[in-house]
Design a protein around this motif. Structure first.
Motif, PDB file in Angstrom:
ATOM      1  N   VAL A 195       0.664  -1.163   0.040  1.00 53.23           N
ATOM      2  CA  VAL A 195      -0.074   0.382  -0.077  1.00 53.23           C
ATOM      3  C   VAL A 195       0.891   1.060  -0.459  1.00 53.23           C
ATOM      4  CG1 VAL A 195      -2.023   1.610   1.366  1.00 53.23           C
ATOM      5  CG2 VAL A 195      -2.344  -0.919   1.023  1.00 53.23           C
ATOM      6  N   VAL A 196       2.297   0.840   0.278  1.00 52.07           N
ATOM      7  CA  VAL A 196       3.054   2.432   0.593  1.00 52.07           C
ATOM      8  C   VAL A 196       3.294   2.476  -0.561  1.00 52.07           C
ATOM      9  CG1 VAL A 196       4.522   3.706   1.882  1.00 52.07           C
ATOM     10  CG2 VAL A 196       2.514   1.902   3.438  1.00 52.07           C
ATOM     11  N   ALA A 197       3.795   1.445  -1.062  1.00 53.42           N
ATOM     12  CA  ALA A 197       4.825   1.648  -2.762  1.00 53.42           C
ATOM     13  C   ALA A 197       3.754   1.837  -3.284  1.00 53.42           C
ATOM     14  CB  ALA A 197       5.365   0.446  -2.811  1.00 53.42           C
ATOM     15  N   SER A 228       3.153  14.981   0.001  1.00 50.78           N
ATOM     16  CA  SER A 228       3.671  16.598   0.008  1.00 50.78           C
ATOM     17  C   SER A 228       4.495  16.986   0.572  1.00 50.78           C
ATOM     18  CB  SER A 228       1.968  17.262  -0.074  1.00 50.78           C
ATOM     19  OG  SER A 228       2.608  18.917  -1.228  1.00 50.78           O
ATOM     20  N   ASP A 229       4.414  17.349   1.650  1.00 54.71           N
ATOM     21  CA  ASP A 229       5.236  18.053   2.392  1.00 54.71           C
ATOM     22  C   ASP A 229       6.740  17.088   2.695  1.00 54.71           C
ATOM     23  OD1 ASP A 229       3.514  19.453   3.939  1.00 54.71           O
ATOM     24  OD2 ASP A 229       2.327  18.143   5.919  1.00 54.71           O
ATOM     25  N   LEU A 230       6.298  15.680   2.694  1.00 57.50           N
ATOM     26  CA  LEU A 230       8.162  15.466   2.695  1.00 57.50           C
ATOM     27  C   LEU A 230       8.629  15.033   1.594  1.00 57.50           C
ATOM     28  CD1 LEU A 230       6.790  11.944   4.860  1.00 57.50           C
ATOM     29  CD2 LEU A 230       8.759  14.009   5.325  1.00 57.50           C
ATOM     30  N   VAL A 231       8.184  14.886   0.679  1.00 58.45           N
ATOM     31  CA  VAL A 231       8.895  14.748  -0.716  1.00 58.45           C
ATOM     32  C   VAL A 231       8.489  16.249  -1.768  1.00 58.45           C
ATOM     33  CG1 VAL A 231       8.394  13.989  -3.081  1.00 58.45           C
ATOM     34  CG2 VAL A 231       7.715  12.685  -1.064  1.00 58.45           C
ATOM     35  N   LEU A 232       7.896  17.332  -1.927  1.00 53.36           N
ATOM     36  CA  LEU A 232       7.499  18.206  -2.211  1.00 53.36           C
ATOM     37  C   LEU A 232       8.715  19.321  -1.564  1.00 53.36           C
ATOM     38  CD1 LEU A 232       3.748  18.345  -4.388  1.00 53.36           C
ATOM     39  CD2 LEU A 232       6.234  17.280  -5.321  1.00 53.36           C
ATOM     40  N   ARG A 290      12.924   6.860  -0.035  1.00 53.25           N
ATOM     41  CA  ARG A 290      12.738   7.371   1.253  1.00 53.25           C
ATOM     42  C   ARG A 290      11.359   7.787   2.487  1.00 53.25           C
ATOM     43  NH1 ARG A 290      15.622  12.975   3.032  1.00 53.25           N
ATOM     44  NH2 ARG A 290      15.723  12.403   5.311  1.00 53.25           N
ATOM     45  N   TYR A 291      10.705   8.184   0.827  1.00 51.78           N
ATOM     46  CA  TYR A 291       9.418   8.268   1.419  1.00 51.78           C
ATOM     47  C   TYR A 291       8.593   6.360   2.090  1.00 51.78           C
ATOM     48  CZ  TYR A 291       3.987   8.460   0.631  1.00 51.78           C
ATOM     49  OH  TYR A 291       3.305   8.662   1.507  1.00 51.78           O
ATOM     50  N   LYS A 292       8.606   5.575   1.265  1.00 48.68           N
ATOM     51  CA  LYS A 292       8.367   4.652   1.285  1.00 48.68           C
ATOM     52  C   LYS A 292       9.064   3.608   2.201  1.00 48.68           C
ATOM     53  CE  LYS A 292       8.922   3.050  -3.143  1.00 48.68           C
ATOM     54  NZ  LYS A 292       9.286   1.668  -4.388  1.00 48.68           N
TER      55      LYS A 292
END
Length: 172
Positions: A78-80, A145-149, A157-159
């Motif tokens: 799901v995270v992926a 959005s906060d973490l990636v953008l 890293r997000y995953k």
């Protein structure tokens, strides 16, 4: 949807990626069509944006929890999926929220929380609803959005970090 409808959706997605406040005239220019040609396929901007969101959903089907060997594997899948789909739907969601003035509903993660519970892995102090709420928050478009953008995280890293945080929040 026919080739002209797909062309319009491609143009609308391109416009949405430039910012949420694009007009139907902007879409017509990007598609190389008249505004009337756009309105023949989509009666208004909201309908166009909903069609874009539905296309994104069709292109990225929901993860089937039963296909994963465990709740943790399902969570990772799901995270992926979220890491894959958020960049594609973010511009559309932003434009749709701008159009309607409403925030999009959070996805329902209760089935995933139930899977953790069935496997005896859900932390005993969490209700199913609390676990679903935690997942919905951690996997939300705004956190992405906060973490990636905002912070410049890449997809890997997000995953890894979000899967780690979610598993830690839910499990014993």
């Amino acid at each position: 949807m026919g080739p002209t409808g797909d062309r319009i959706l491609d143009a609308a997605l391109s416009c949405a990626q430039e910012g949420p406040d694009f007009t139907m005239a902007d879409v017509a220019r990007a598609a190389g069509l008249s505004r009337q040609g756009i309105y023949l396929h989509f009666p208004d901007r909201k309908t166009l944006l909903i069609a874009l969101a539905l296309r994104a959903r069709e292109e990225h089907p929901v993860v089937k929890l039963e296909d994963a060997p465990s709740a943790r594997a399902a969570l990772n899948a799901v995270v992926a999926r979220m890491a894959e789909i958020h960049p594609k739907i973010w511009p559309v969601v932003r434009a749709l929220e701008s159009e309607t003035g409403e925030r999009s509903a959070l996805p329902n993660f209760r089935p995933l929380a139930e899977r953790f519970q069935r496997e005896g892995a859900l932390a005993p102090h969490l209700s199913l609803q609390a676990a679903a709420d935690i997942l919905a928050t951690l996997l939300s478009r705004s956190v992405w959005s906060d973490l990636v953008l905002g912070c410049g995280w890449d997809s890997a890293r997000y995953k890894s970090h979000i899967a780690f945080l979610a598993a830690g929040a839910l499990t014993r």
